[in-house]
Design an enzyme around this catalytic site. Sequence first.
Site, mmCIF file in Angstrom:
data_model
loop_
_atom_site.group_PDB
_atom_site.id
_atom_site.type_symbol
_atom_site.label_atom_id
_atom_site.label_comp_id
_atom_site.label_asym_id
_atom_site.label_seq_id
_atom_site.Cartn_x
_atom_site.Cartn_y
_atom_site.Cartn_z
ATOM 1 N N GLY A 73 0.815 -1.218 0.000
ATOM 2 C CA GLY A 73 0.000 0.000 0.000
ATOM 3 C C GLY A 73 0.847 1.265 0.000
ATOM 4 N N THR A 74 1.956 1.237 0.725
ATOM 5 C CA THR A 74 2.806 2.433 0.815
ATOM 6 C C THR A 74 3.333 2.809 -0.562
ATOM 7 O OG1 THR A 74 3.431 1.887 3.072
ATOM 8 C CG2 THR A 74 4.922 3.346 1.878
ATOM 9 N N ASN A 150 -8.022 3.734 8.480
ATOM 10 C CA ASN A 150 -7.323 2.706 9.258
ATOM 11 C C ASN A 150 -7.438 2.980 10.762
ATOM 12 O OD1 ASN A 150 -5.576 4.908 8.229
ATOM 13 N ND2 ASN A 150 -4.129 4.099 9.716
ATOM 14 N N GLN A 180 -7.697 -0.414 3.554
ATOM 15 C CA GLN A 180 -8.532 -0.961 4.637
ATOM 16 C C GLN A 180 -9.936 -1.348 4.157
ATOM 17 O OE1 GLN A 180 -7.613 -1.750 7.709
ATOM 18 N NE2 GLN A 180 -5.601 -0.772 7.778
ATOM 19 N N HIS A 202 -1.636 -7.789 2.664
ATOM 20 C CA HIS A 202 -1.503 -8.317 4.031
ATOM 21 C C HIS A 202 -2.638 -7.910 4.962
ATOM 22 C CE1 HIS A 202 0.248 -4.853 6.455
ATOM 23 N NE2 HIS A 202 0.492 -4.409 5.236
ATOM 24 N N CYS A 327 1.757 1.985 12.119
ATOM 25 C CA CYS A 327 2.923 2.330 11.308
ATOM 26 C C CYS A 327 3.724 3.491 11.864
ATOM 27 C CB CYS A 327 2.488 2.671 9.887
ATOM 28 S SG CYS A 327 1.388 1.446 9.224
#
Length: 383
Positions: A73-74, A150, A180, A202, A327
């Site tokens: 996602g990042t 999130n 999400q 994930h 995170c």
Amino acid sequence: MDNKTIYLDNAATTCVYGDVAQKMAKAMTEDYFNPSALYPQAVDIAVELRKIREHIKSAMHAPDGELYFTSGGTEANNTALFCTRKPKGSRIIIGLGEHDSIFVSANELKAQGYDVVFAPIRSDGTVDIDEFKKLLTNKVSFVSIMHASNETGGINDVALLVKLTKKVAPDAVFHSDGVQAFGKINVNLRALGVDLYSVSAHKLHGPKGIGALYVKNGTSVKPLLFGGGQEKGMRSGTENYPSIVGFDCAVQRAVFDEFDENYSKISKYREYLSQQLKNKIDDVVIITDIEKSVPNVLTVAFKDVRGEVLLHSLEKHGILVGIGSACSSHHESRFKGLLGLDTAHKDGIIRFSMSDGNSIDEVDTVVEAIKQELFVLTKFKRV
Ligand code: PLP
């Protein structure tokens, strides 16, 4: 994880399903050929990759665009922000509650001279539409608003936000971070009307380090990595085939095979947790709006206690929960000030996030443990 652990931090990450891991093992040990090679075994992998791409696109109802695999996602979010063409000095709108992979990147764009503005959020973590409208001008070149938060699980009305944006700034590119949301709610990119959409494996029982960016046809995106020209030149580097296979298998289960069953099971656990907390714990504030959120997240604020302290005190019961974004601690402190909580509750945020592996019995155990720990922590003021 041992049998006694109660894992309620599935918004941070999920366990990889056994069959997902098995398929990945086969891809590593038997189907290890480089899809760019010319012999039949490699061509078979290239064909399989094309099928998987179409399969994941169909899971998002996204026929008219490309899906580029990323390291998660990042990277998908960074690609959306940094690789789209935007006139220098133009306006970029970012939700104030965005994940750090958007928020921190947006600050970098600000430093590069873009007019970056942040859309305020409401107490459930979703963007305030009226405030968003005030930020719209015909100078807007890019917007990024997450599909589901999130921190709270709150779902943004992305379709409406896209419509409002395109009315004022027809050429603006609209990105939504769906990390999400994908696999938790029905994602229909055609109906949402977004130009770009990020996902990550994930969060839905797939492997870490693999995700994707959907790019609608006609949206101009520059390559992130240069080299061998994989991913249609967008992201060079040999494809991570085993992880892509795992991602695909997880999507098959989350979106196609088990969606309805999991949705009702997980919503039931969450509803029960919310009820039990309200019944058994004094002065708890339920932050998540259950009617307008993904089914797996319940974020609450307890009174006169720090979320981190309660989180650690639950560890001795084998209970693992979150305090919001796993995170970044910076992000957590940024977020908690935005929800309009009173001083007594502001620091007491806990995010419970469930999966199909949880149970009603586990919820009972968790509520009992919270009751005990709050009694000790608040009565004796060891906060
Ligand atoms: N966006 C959101 C909303 C997230 O929750 C996360 C992970 O927590 C990410 C992006 C980053 O995804 P990844 O861990 O795959 O880089």
